[in-house]
Design an enzyme around this catalytic site. Structure first.
Site, short mmCIF file in Angstrom:
data_model
loop_
_atom_site.label_atom_id
_atom_site.label_comp_id
_atom_site.label_asym_id
_atom_site.label_seq_id
_atom_site.Cartn_x
_atom_site.Cartn_y
_atom_site.Cartn_z
N MET A 98 40.44 23.61 33.23
CA MET A 98 39.44 24.61 32.83
C MET A 98 38.19 24.50 33.70
O MET A 98 37.10 24.17 33.25
CB MET A 98 39.08 24.44 31.36
CG MET A 98 38.20 25.56 30.80
SD MET A 98 38.99 27.16 30.82
CE MET A 98 39.57 27.29 29.13
N GLY A 99 38.39 24.80 35.00
CA GLY A 99 37.25 24.91 35.91
C GLY A 99 36.75 26.34 35.91
O GLY A 99 36.94 27.10 34.95
N ARG A 100 36.09 26.73 36.99
CA ARG A 100 35.53 28.08 37.06
C ARG A 100 36.61 29.15 36.95
O ARG A 100 36.45 30.16 36.26
CB ARG A 100 34.74 28.25 38.36
CG ARG A 100 33.35 27.65 38.28
CD ARG A 100 32.60 27.77 39.58
NE ARG A 100 33.06 26.79 40.57
CZ ARG A 100 32.37 26.44 41.66
NH1 ARG A 100 31.21 27.02 41.90
NH2 ARG A 100 32.83 25.55 42.50
N ILE A 101 37.73 28.93 37.65
CA ILE A 101 38.81 29.92 37.59
C ILE A 101 39.44 29.93 36.21
O ILE A 101 39.74 31.00 35.65
CB ILE A 101 39.86 29.64 38.68
CG1 ILE A 101 39.23 29.76 40.07
CG2 ILE A 101 41.03 30.61 38.55
CD1 ILE A 101 40.13 29.30 41.20
N ARG A 111 48.63 24.41 42.64
CA ARG A 111 49.35 23.83 43.76
C ARG A 111 50.77 23.53 43.32
O ARG A 111 51.01 23.07 42.20
CB ARG A 111 48.67 22.53 44.25
CG ARG A 111 47.33 22.75 44.94
CD ARG A 111 47.47 23.47 46.27
NE ARG A 111 46.18 23.66 46.95
CZ ARG A 111 45.38 24.71 46.81
NH1 ARG A 111 45.74 25.69 45.99
NH2 ARG A 111 44.25 24.79 47.47
N GLU A 123 55.35 25.14 51.50
CA GLU A 123 54.98 26.52 51.83
C GLU A 123 54.94 26.72 53.34
O GLU A 123 54.40 25.87 54.05
CB GLU A 123 53.61 26.86 51.22
CG GLU A 123 53.61 26.82 49.70
CD GLU A 123 52.27 27.19 49.09
OE1 GLU A 123 51.30 27.44 49.85
OE2 GLU A 123 52.17 27.24 47.85
N HIS A 143 51.42 32.77 47.74
CA HIS A 143 50.12 32.10 47.70
C HIS A 143 48.98 33.08 48.03
O HIS A 143 48.27 32.91 49.03
CB HIS A 143 50.10 30.91 48.67
CG HIS A 143 49.06 29.88 48.29
ND1 HIS A 143 49.23 28.55 48.52
CD2 HIS A 143 47.84 30.01 47.71
CE1 HIS A 143 48.16 27.88 48.11
NE2 HIS A 143 47.30 28.75 47.61
#
Length: 320
Positions: A155-158, A238, A267, A286
């Protein structure tokens, strides 16, 4: 002699032009083809600044080649492609591009959630392939999003931006994070829970945690086994956070209902990755931050950080 910058991808010339006035800028000629390691090492050996992208492995060999390298500015919010310990040892500043991509990545995350829940890619392919022959009462039925329970890992900014969008769908918001977000809990009603509880109760599990030694392989067979067989897993963080072999088995066996993946352990994802064979997997290349304005904003942050370091100022968004 002007300080030299090496850029590992062909980037927008409007962003690069101001740098050319002050510095000796060398740029790899392709936007999509990765610069070979031997070329990267050779260029870094003569560079004062390196402008990298997430696909570049900025490892010990690369960093040790930079005898006069002062800064590595990474075109991403993540920086797991850079050996930070070696950068510290060599006194090389590393910067990234947080903040500017928050809302765009949250848009993509919620869009991927909706597309996976409602099987949009499958349905779209049916129309394009000419296989839509009749309306079917249960054809392409999916999972309801409105009123469902969303579990956010990281639960960071994004994560907070995704949760705000989910509130518009009247979703219950659970989250698991290294630290609690008391202000967000009070303001928005988010509920902090342990990881196992989140996995057991969520209808949609969204991974937005950074890739670290602590989160590598965080979601494996045991964790997938805790999820509902109607649950959807979304990963926009990720690929290495999820055990892809275990995810394949869970999806194939119906232990979980579907997955939406914007990221993979390797990737570009190999064509023989078994996840690509499953109809209940929605895949993207991505593109979490891939809006025009956001990518240009990220490039602008990189350019400013490089300029600041080469002109003797402390850069914003410093990682080490």
């Amino acid at each position: 002699m002007k300080p030299r910058i090496f850029i590992t991808r062909k980037l927008d010339e409007g962003v690069i032009a101001p740098l050319r006035e002050k510095f000796d800028v060398r740029m790899w000629e392709s936007e999509s083809v990765k610069v070979p390691c031997e070329v990267l090492v050779k260029e870094v050996a003569e560079a004062d600044a390196l402008w990298s992208v997430l696909a570049d492995s900025i490892d010990r060999e690369v960093l040790m080649a930079g005898a006069k390298l002062k800064v590595v500015s990474n075109l991403a919010v993540g920086f797991n492609n850079i050996d930070l310990e070696v950068a510290k040892e060599q006194g090389i500043i590393v910067t990234n591009t947080p903040g500017v991509l928050t809302e765009t990545t949250a848009d993509l995350t919620f869009g991927l959630l909706l597309a996976t829940a409602r099987r949009l890619m499958e349905a779209e392919h049916t129309v394009r392939s000419g296989n839509w022959t009749s309306w079917s009462p249960m054809g392409y039925t999916g999972m309801d999003v409105g009123g469902a329970t969303l579990g956010i890992i990281g639960m960071g900014r994004i994560g907070e931006a995704v949760a705000r969008r989910a509130k518009g769908f009247d979703m219950r918001i659970l989250y698991h994070n290294r630290s609690r977000k008391m202000e967000a809990e009070a303001e928005h009603g988010f509920e902090y829970v342990e990881l196992d509880t989140l996995l057991e109760e969520a209808d949609f599990v969204v991974i937005l945690a950074p890739y670290t030694p602590a989160t590598a392989g965080l979601i494996g067979a045991r964790e997938l086994g805790l999820m509902k067989n109607t649950a959807v897993l979304i990963n926009v963080a990720r690929g290495g956070i999820v055990d892809e072999a275990a995810l394949y088995e869970a999806l194939k066996n119906g232990d979980i209902w579907a997955a939406g993946l914007d990221v993979f352990a390797t990737e570009p994802v190999p064509k023989d990755n078994p996840l690509l064979t499953l109809p209940n997997v929605t895949v993207l290349p991505h593109i979490g931050s891939a809006s025009i304005a956001t990518r240009l904003g990220m490039m602008t942050l990189n350019a400013q950080a490089i300029t600041d370091v080469l002109e003797g100022r402390e850069p914003d968004n410093r990682v080490v």
